[in-house]
Design an enzyme around this catalytic site. Structure first.
Site, PDB file in Angstrom:
ATOM      1  N   LYS A 176     103.246  52.290  31.375  1.00 38.74           N
ATOM      2  CA  LYS A 176     102.031  51.492  31.505  1.00 38.74           C
ATOM      3  C   LYS A 176     100.888  52.292  30.896  1.00 38.74           C
ATOM      4  O   LYS A 176     100.773  53.504  31.152  1.00 38.74           O
ATOM      5  CB  LYS A 176     101.732  51.232  32.982  1.00 38.74           C
ATOM      6  CG  LYS A 176     102.764  50.377  33.688  1.00 38.74           C
ATOM      7  CD  LYS A 176     102.573  48.904  33.370  1.00 38.74           C
ATOM      8  CE  LYS A 176     103.429  48.025  34.267  1.00 38.74           C
ATOM      9  NZ  LYS A 176     103.285  46.596  33.938  1.00 38.74           N
ATOM     10  N   ASP A 198     103.336  49.146  27.920  1.00 43.74           N
ATOM     11  CA  ASP A 198     102.853  47.870  28.447  1.00 43.74           C
ATOM     12  C   ASP A 198     101.359  48.009  28.716  1.00 43.74           C
ATOM     13  O   ASP A 198     100.941  48.818  29.546  1.00 43.74           O
ATOM     14  CB  ASP A 198     103.598  47.513  29.743  1.00 43.74           C
ATOM     15  CG  ASP A 198     103.218  46.132  30.260  1.00 43.74           C
ATOM     16  OD1 ASP A 198     102.410  45.449  29.596  1.00 43.74           O
ATOM     17  OD2 ASP A 198     103.732  45.745  31.324  1.00 43.74           O
ATOM     18  N   GLU A 249     103.823  45.911  24.586  1.00 51.16           N
ATOM     19  CA  GLU A 249     103.842  44.732  25.468  1.00 51.16           C
ATOM     20  C   GLU A 249     102.422  44.318  25.828  1.00 51.16           C
ATOM     21  O   GLU A 249     101.620  45.150  26.266  1.00 51.16           O
ATOM     22  CB  GLU A 249     104.659  45.087  26.718  1.00 51.16           C
ATOM     23  CG  GLU A 249     104.899  43.909  27.651  1.00 51.16           C
ATOM     24  CD  GLU A 249     105.750  44.311  28.867  1.00 51.16           C
ATOM     25  OE1 GLU A 249     106.415  45.366  28.831  1.00 51.16           O
ATOM     26  OE2 GLU A 249     105.719  43.558  29.858  1.00 51.16           O
ATOM     27  N   ASP A 294     104.073  38.971  27.549  1.00 50.92           N
ATOM     28  CA  ASP A 294     104.447  38.837  28.955  1.00 50.92           C
ATOM     29  C   ASP A 294     103.481  37.817  29.567  1.00 50.92           C
ATOM     30  O   ASP A 294     103.766  36.609  29.594  1.00 50.92           O
ATOM     31  CB  ASP A 294     104.355  40.231  29.616  1.00 50.92           C
ATOM     32  CG  ASP A 294     104.571  40.227  31.118  1.00 50.92           C
ATOM     33  OD1 ASP A 294     104.594  39.152  31.732  1.00 50.92           O
ATOM     34  OD2 ASP A 294     104.684  41.310  31.725  1.00 50.92           O
ATOM     35  N   LYS A 304     109.861  36.374  32.933  1.00 46.30           N
ATOM     36  CA  LYS A 304     109.885  36.491  34.394  1.00 46.30           C
ATOM     37  C   LYS A 304     109.957  35.075  34.932  1.00 46.30           C
ATOM     38  O   LYS A 304     109.062  34.259  34.622  1.00 46.30           O
ATOM     39  CB  LYS A 304     108.600  37.151  34.900  1.00 46.30           C
ATOM     40  CG  LYS A 304     108.387  38.564  34.393  1.00 46.30           C
ATOM     41  CD  LYS A 304     107.030  39.117  34.807  1.00 46.30           C
ATOM     42  CE  LYS A 304     106.864  40.544  34.296  1.00 46.30           C
ATOM     43  NZ  LYS A 304     105.483  41.058  34.499  1.00 46.30           N
TER      44      LYS A 304
HETATM   45 MG   LIG Z   1     104.284  43.463  31.449  1.00 53.89          MG
END
Ligand SMILES: [Mg+2]
Length: 367
Positions: free
Chosen positions: A163, A188, A213, A238, A262
């Site tokens: 991240k 991300d 991402e 995402d 997701k």
């Molecule tokens: Mg993500």
């Protein structure tokens, strides 16, 4: 099958360590567990949008209210034979993909349990183990992160995700790359940057990342297309992919070369499968993401991840990583290094532990 009763549990699950990203810091993960009853069987789903509207416009208390007031009542007494029929009954409510997904996933688990099949094969996937990666939020120091990544590499995880956010980006990724020159890894950004940050992305483009991402805003497609045209590294979307129509548009305008799916974010399992199929048709690789769900939601993601288009290792947190005690039982464990096996029991093979569920429930409703 005719839906007889739906129970909702708004739960708060304290994390072992805070989860830090570009959108904030979570100490407790909130989600809504759904129990859908029909013909003596119960199916379980989980909507995990987090406690605050920081990842997306939805949040757990709002999702609980939307399900209780608007969505669940219109399913009661209905004979629902397919995921598409369920989606059509919920379609009059605009947006709210997480709220719809909790009900959709409970229906899929119920449907698989009634068929006596594991959810993985019921969805059209396989019963083979899936590959999972290791994910790292923002740490206290670069050295702490490098040590943690070394642990993941030694443990046999096939890829690493970092991240990043302003103040914790280029120098961090460069340090990890220096230590692990051939490691498959990606970053991300959780929507934390703008097109003006072009110089950062050009520098990241030099580091051999598998993907970047969600670099730009959670609801953007056009700027992502512009950024993608300037980079060698694939962009993965995402947050921006909130349903099948968004996925189609993103791919059509070249906004991404990877898609993170997701089931919660896209409105449920039926939409997740449709996006998977679309990506396969367009030769866009995809992978399964995580909302830090309990073993209930994670088992749904695991079943989805057995479909053939999921070629990049999933985000999947196994027992003891996020929660000291998971609400779901049995908890999910690694079956081999970097590998998780889907349950061979009917449905997701997981149910809430009654005592843990009672201890973590903030609000409850029965429709
Ligand atoms: Mg993500």
């Amino acid at each position: 099958m005719r839906i007889e009763k739906i129970e909702l549990f708004h739960v708060a699950m304290p994390l072992i360590s805070p989860w830090r990203t570009a959108y904030g810091e979570d100490h407790v993960i909130e989600s809504v567990l759904v129990a859908m009853h029909a013909q003596g069987e119960v199916g379980w789903g989980e909507a995990g949008p987090l406690a605050t509207p920081t990842y997306s416009p939805e949040y757990a208390a709002g999702v609980f209210h939307t399900m209780k007031s608007w969505l669940a009542p219109c399913l009661i007494g209905k004979d629902i034979r397919t995921g598409q029929e369920l989606g059509a009954l919920l379609d009059w409510v605009k947006g709210n993909p997480f709220a719809k997904a909790g009900l959709d996933m409970a229906w899929w688990d119920l449907s698989a349990r009634q068929a006596g099949r594991p959810l993985c094969t019921h969805l059209g996937g396989s019963s083979a183990p899936i590959s999972v990666g290791a994910d790292f939020g923002i740490c206290d120091s670069i050295q702490q992160l490098v040590t943690s990544v070394a642990g993941a590499v030694a443990a046999g995880f096939p890829r690493v995700k970092l991240k990043i956010r302003e103040g914790w980006d280029l120098a961090v990724v460069q340090a990890v790359r220096r230590e692990f020159p051939s490691l498959t890894m990606h970053v991300d950004c959780n929507g934390g940057y703008r097109l003006d940050d072009r110089r950062l992305f050009e520098a990241l483009d030099e580091l051999g990342l598998e993907m970047i991402e969600q670099p730009l805003a959670h609801d953007d497609l056009l700027d992502h297309a512009q950024l993608q045209s300037a980079l060698q590294t694939p962009i993965c979307l995402d947050e921006s992919i909130t349903g099948t129509s968004k996925a189609r548009k993103a791919i059509e305008i070249g906004a991404c070369r990877y898609v993170n799916i997701k089931p919660g974010r896209v409105g449920g399992m039926s939409n997740a499968i449709a996006i998977h199929d679309l990506c396969q048709d367009k030769s866009i690789p995809c992978w399964v993401g995580s909302m830090l769900e309990s073993a209930i939601g994670a088992s749904q993601c695991l079943a989805l991840g057995t479909l053939p288009g999921f070629t990049y290792p999933a985000d999947m947190f196994t027992a003891g990583v996020l929660y000291a005690e998971d609400i779901g039982s049995p908890e999910i464990g690694l079956s081999a290094p970097g590998t998780v096996e889907p349950s061979s029991l009917p449905g997701i093979g997981v149910r809430p532990d009654p005592a843990r569920l009672a201890a973590r429930t903030l609000s409850q409703a029965s429709i």
